[in-house]
Design a protein around this motif. Structure first.
Motif, PDB file in Angstrom:
ATOM      1  N   GLU A  35       0.092   0.194  11.512  1.00  0.00           N
ATOM      2  CA  GLU A  35      -0.308  -0.811  10.529  1.00  0.00           C
ATOM      3  C   GLU A  35      -1.031  -1.993  11.165  1.00  0.00           C
ATOM      4  O   GLU A  35      -1.878  -2.631  10.530  1.00  0.00           O
ATOM      5  CB  GLU A  35       0.942  -1.313   9.790  1.00  0.00           C
ATOM      6  N   HIS A  55      -4.871  -2.394  11.075  1.00  0.00           N
ATOM      7  CA  HIS A  55      -5.360  -2.491   9.702  1.00  0.00           C
ATOM      8  C   HIS A  55      -5.186  -3.906   9.155  1.00  0.00           C
ATOM      9  O   HIS A  55      -6.073  -4.438   8.485  1.00  0.00           O
ATOM     10  CB  HIS A  55      -4.623  -1.494   8.806  1.00  0.00           C
ATOM     11  N   GLU A  59       0.497   5.965  -4.066  1.00  0.00           N
ATOM     12  CA  GLU A  59       0.142   4.921  -3.095  1.00  0.00           C
ATOM     13  C   GLU A  59       0.700   5.290  -1.727  1.00  0.00           C
ATOM     14  O   GLU A  59       1.891   5.574  -1.591  1.00  0.00           O
ATOM     15  CB  GLU A  59       0.701   3.575  -3.540  1.00  0.00           C
ATOM     16  N   SER A  60      -0.148   5.295  -0.706  1.00  0.00           N
ATOM     17  CA  SER A  60       0.308   5.601   0.651  1.00  0.00           C
ATOM     18  C   SER A  60       1.044   4.406   1.235  1.00  0.00           C
ATOM     19  O   SER A  60       0.980   3.282   0.705  1.00  0.00           O
ATOM     20  CB  SER A  60      -0.885   5.947   1.545  1.00  0.00           C
ATOM     21  N   LEU A  64      -0.869  -2.999   2.790  1.00  0.00           N
ATOM     22  CA  LEU A  64      -2.022  -3.847   2.510  1.00  0.00           C
ATOM     23  C   LEU A  64      -1.855  -4.589   1.191  1.00  0.00           C
ATOM     24  O   LEU A  64      -2.276  -5.745   1.062  1.00  0.00           O
ATOM     25  CB  LEU A  64      -3.303  -3.013   2.495  1.00  0.00           C
ATOM     26  N   ARG A  65      -1.249  -3.941   0.203  1.00  0.00           N
ATOM     27  CA  ARG A  65      -1.046  -4.600  -1.092  1.00  0.00           C
ATOM     28  C   ARG A  65      -0.177  -5.849  -0.919  1.00  0.00           C
ATOM     29  O   ARG A  65      -0.513  -6.925  -1.445  1.00  0.00           O
ATOM     30  CB  ARG A  65      -0.395  -3.625  -2.068  1.00  0.00           C
ATOM     31  N   MET A  93       0.308   2.881   3.958  1.00  0.00           N
ATOM     32  CA  MET A  93      -0.678   1.903   4.399  1.00  0.00           C
ATOM     33  C   MET A  93      -1.201   1.074   3.242  1.00  0.00           C
ATOM     34  O   MET A  93      -1.395  -0.142   3.349  1.00  0.00           O
ATOM     35  CB  MET A  93      -1.848   2.628   5.093  1.00  0.00           C
ATOM     36  N   GLN A  94      -1.416   1.733   2.110  1.00  0.00           N
ATOM     37  CA  GLN A  94      -1.862   0.998   0.929  1.00  0.00           C
ATOM     38  C   GLN A  94      -0.794   0.007   0.470  1.00  0.00           C
ATOM     39  O   GLN A  94      -1.106  -1.107   0.044  1.00  0.00           O
ATOM     40  CB  GLN A  94      -2.195   1.979  -0.203  1.00  0.00           C
ATOM     41  N   LYS A  95       0.452   0.411   0.566  1.00  0.00           N
ATOM     42  CA  LYS A  95       1.560  -0.474   0.191  1.00  0.00           C
ATOM     43  C   LYS A  95       1.607  -1.696   1.098  1.00  0.00           C
ATOM     44  O   LYS A  95       1.769  -2.834   0.635  1.00  0.00           O
ATOM     45  CB  LYS A  95       2.875   0.304   0.261  1.00  0.00           C
TER      46      LYS A  95
END
Length: 297
Positions: free
Chosen positions: A220, A223, A191-192, A198-199, A194-196
């Protein structure tokens, strides 16, 4: 009769068991301030009543016996959510105070809080107030757990910047919010960053961005505000700012708002930002219910 009962840190000499029908025979405006009445009634929340001047302090107690707890959430998790719910309801104007979480062992958990009502209240209104107070805390706790009612906090997370995020976090938690600072959350392989972000952002009610100094949140920010359309409170010290690049977004986007603060007004501006977020989310929800057929019943 028991020797000492404690409400709001005060000690009282006597405690008497009393039924609601017996309580209704008393003049609540003149009951002895040194006596605490334990309302002993089936199908009614456990509570203790004491008068201080023209106010009745009603100490409500929920005893969770974990061996017979069948709720979907663990007893400790739900009890902690009740404490947060009390704080959130106080923020909404409920006359609650002095919440207490007591977990002496793994079997018995107690959640206590004080409801304040005028001493000239009639018995039926008192019953309704206590039941409503208990049900409101239980329902809000359940809703907070069901709906991931939390706040993601972004900004500079090193040195003085992290101390500032911690200060924001402490204030939010004092208001009853679950909070996340990304740096403190465990990483997941594959998990990147950015994905973290967003999660955690997508599972939060809203996001707070401390924007006084340039840091990773600049990557961030678009996004979470533009792509994910998250409700975002931007906090920025007066006279400072990480960049001018996002300044026009405050005009273009309805889901983001900036609040400038000084060291002495940070908490006040957090509160103002929360009120803005609540009004925005309510307005957006009303629009959805009015315009979108799948929200209409």
């Amino acid at each position: 009769m028991t020797d000492i009962h404690n409400i709001e840190g005060e000690e009282y000499d006597d405690m008497e068991d009393i039924s609601l029908s017996e309580l209704s025979q008393l003049d609540l405006t003149s009951i002895d301030e040194n006596i605490t009445y334990n309302i002993f009634e089936d199908n009614f929340p456990q509570c203790y009543v004491n008068r201080v001047g023209e106010t009745l302090l009603i100490r409500i107690e929920e005893h969770i016996y974990t061996k017979y707890w069948f709720h979907k959430y663990h007893a400790s998790v739900f009890s902690e959510a009740m404490i947060k719910a009390i704080k959130r309801l106080r923020l909404d104007g409920f006359p609650f105070s002095d919440e207490e979480f007591d977990e002496d062992d793994d079997v018995h958990i107690f959640v206590r809080w004080t409801l304040k009502v005028p001493s000239n209240i009639d018995i039926e209104s008192l019953k309704e107030s206590v039941n409503y107070a208990f049900d409101s805390v239980f329902e809000r706790a359940n809703a907070m757990l069901e709906n991931s009612d939390s706040v993601l906090i972004l900004g500079k997370d090193t040195g003085d910047g992290l101390a500032l995020l911690k200060r924001i976090q402490a204030h939010l938690e004092n208001l009853g919010f679950y909070t996340y600072i990304i740096k403190e959350q465990p990483d997941v392989i594959g998990e990147s960053v950015m994905q973290k972000v967003l999660r955690f952002g997508l599972s939060s009610r809203f996001v707070i961005v401390e924007n006084s100094e340039p840091t990773g949140h600049l990557y961030e920010f678009p996004h979470i505000t533009k792509f994910a359309e998250l409700t975002t409170i931007v906090l920025q010290r007066q006279g400072d700012g990480a960049t001018w690049m996002f300044e026009d977004l405050y005009h273009k986007l309805n889901n983001v708002e900036k609040f400038e603060y000084t060291n002495d007004t940070l908490e006040d501006n957090i509160n103002i930002g929360i009120e803005w977020a609540k009004k925005y989310l309510k307005s957006f929800g009303n629009y959805q219910k009015e315009k979108l057929p799948w929200f209409q019943k």
